[in-house]
Design a protein around this motif. Structure first.
Motif, mmCIF file in Angstrom:
data_model
loop_
_atom_site.group_PDB
_atom_site.id
_atom_site.type_symbol
_atom_site.label_atom_id
_atom_site.label_comp_id
_atom_site.label_asym_id
_atom_site.label_seq_id
_atom_site.Cartn_x
_atom_site.Cartn_y
_atom_site.Cartn_z
ATOM 1 N N UNK A 110 87.666 -20.509 75.237
ATOM 2 C CA UNK A 110 87.133 -21.514 74.318
ATOM 3 C C UNK A 110 87.914 -22.817 74.434
ATOM 4 N N UNK A 111 89.225 -22.702 74.622
ATOM 5 C CA UNK A 111 90.050 -23.903 74.772
ATOM 6 C C UNK A 111 89.699 -24.637 76.063
ATOM 7 N N UNK A 137 88.250 -11.123 67.658
ATOM 8 C CA UNK A 137 87.156 -12.077 67.822
ATOM 9 C C UNK A 137 87.725 -13.416 68.316
ATOM 10 N N UNK A 138 87.172 -13.998 69.374
ATOM 11 C CA UNK A 138 87.663 -15.285 69.873
ATOM 12 C C UNK A 138 87.556 -16.372 68.797
ATOM 13 N N UNK A 139 88.587 -17.233 68.729
ATOM 14 C CA UNK A 139 88.661 -18.254 67.673
ATOM 15 C C UNK A 139 89.137 -19.573 68.245
ATOM 16 N N UNK A 165 80.311 -13.316 67.829
ATOM 17 C CA UNK A 165 80.932 -13.295 69.156
ATOM 18 C C UNK A 165 82.026 -14.346 69.309
ATOM 19 N N UNK A 166 82.111 -15.287 68.368
ATOM 20 C CA UNK A 166 83.176 -16.292 68.381
ATOM 21 C C UNK A 166 83.205 -16.973 67.026
ATOM 22 N N UNK A 167 84.375 -17.505 66.654
ATOM 23 C CA UNK A 167 84.535 -18.238 65.398
ATOM 24 C C UNK A 167 85.000 -19.644 65.730
#
Length: 296
Positions: A174-175, A250-252, A90-92
């Motif tokens: 995420x940021x 995918x969110x990174x 779900x995220x990297x």
């Protein structure tokens, strides 16, 4: 350093493996960074796929899969895609060390860029009469470094279309979480031999990171990277992971702690001295970041 008990790895073919739990992929480039992150992992289980060890478990109560990308861009892209294919990601989150480019930053600082570019996706130009020029059918817009003319990469999109792109943005949410935790983490400023940094390290969120296949220890190229890309940090994996994450939707995000100044310091490159400290600082911020993430 905490002792981490060895576990027998379950080695399976990629076609036979399945894991349905929704997980955060937590990556590092090489072992010193990976070892620090393992200290934070509970409920650990291990599986080996195509020679790569994937450790599943929890960090700060969140389901994760922890693995090494391997050093440099091809390894990073390959292992990222394998993780996406074989786990429910779900995220990297990338945690590691890097070289500092912005002269206002210092060794030990943790940098969280808002976008990443591949600076060695380039034309190596022909020199004629003391001048470098690219072929007419390969236009470039970024300033060159001698014969090296950076270019955008081609990214596959739906319908077989190709998009030219230099910057790959990290996920905005995420940021935001990284910004919130930046003021909460105390970073290390001394190594085991009691060699301490001259300035207390800090966390910096935002700006640009650049990635290439070279280990950079050159003051002149460091200056070029700062002037051309407004780069804060230079590494060998993050933009490749950002590229794969972008293609797969995918969110990174990447956290990079400065182990050296990419050739900007006096004397020998500082990585040999401060690699452990930088790895610990990046892992500390990543752990706080994962804790702050909302439950899925």
């Amino acid at each position: 350093m905490k002792f981490i008990p060895a576990l027998l790895a379950l080695t399976v073919s990629t076609s036979a493996f399945a894991d349905d739990a929704s997980r955060i992929a937590v990556m590092s480039a090489f072992e010193p960074e990976w070892i620090v992150l393992q200290e934070k992992l509970s409920d650990r289980q291990e599986v080996e796929l195509n020679g790569t060890k994937f450790l599943t478990g929890k960090i700060e109560g969140k389901d994760v899969v922890l693995f090494l990308s391997g050093v440099s861009m091809v390894n990073a892209a390959m292992t990222t895609q394998m993780a996406i294919d074989k786990f429910n990601i779900n995220a990297i989150v990338f945690s590691g060390i890097a070289g500092g480019v912005d002269p206002s930053l210092n060794i030990g600082d943790v940098i969280v860029p808002e976008q990443w570019g591949q600076y060695l996706e380039a034309v190596y130009a022909r020199e004629t009469d003391g001048k470098f020029s690219t072929p007419s059918f390969m236009p470039t817009t970024l300033p060159n470094y001698g014969m090296i003319f950076p270019r955008e990469v081609s990214v596959a999109r739906d319908g077989g279309q190709m998009e030219k792109k230099f910057w790959f943005k990290v996920d905005g949410k995420l940021l935001e979480t990284a910004t919130k935790v930046a003021a909460e983490v105390k970073l290390k400023d001394c190594v085991a031999e009691n060699k301490c940094l001259s300035k207390a390290p800090a966390i910096h969120v935002g700006g640009n990171g650049v990635t290439g296949t070279a280990f950079v220890d050159n003051a002149d190229f460091r200056e070029y990277s700062f002037d051309t890309f407004k780069a804060t940090v230079l590494d060998m994996e993050s933009a490749a992971v950002a590229h794969v994450a972008d293609t797969n939707g995918v969110p990174f995000i990447a956290f990079r702690s400065l182990s050296d100044l990419a050739g900007g310091g006096d004397g020998e490159n500082e990585m040999g001295t401060f690699m452990g400290l930088a790895s610990a600082n990046s892992a500390a911020v990543v752990s706080a970041f994962i804790k702050a993430l909302p439950e899925k």
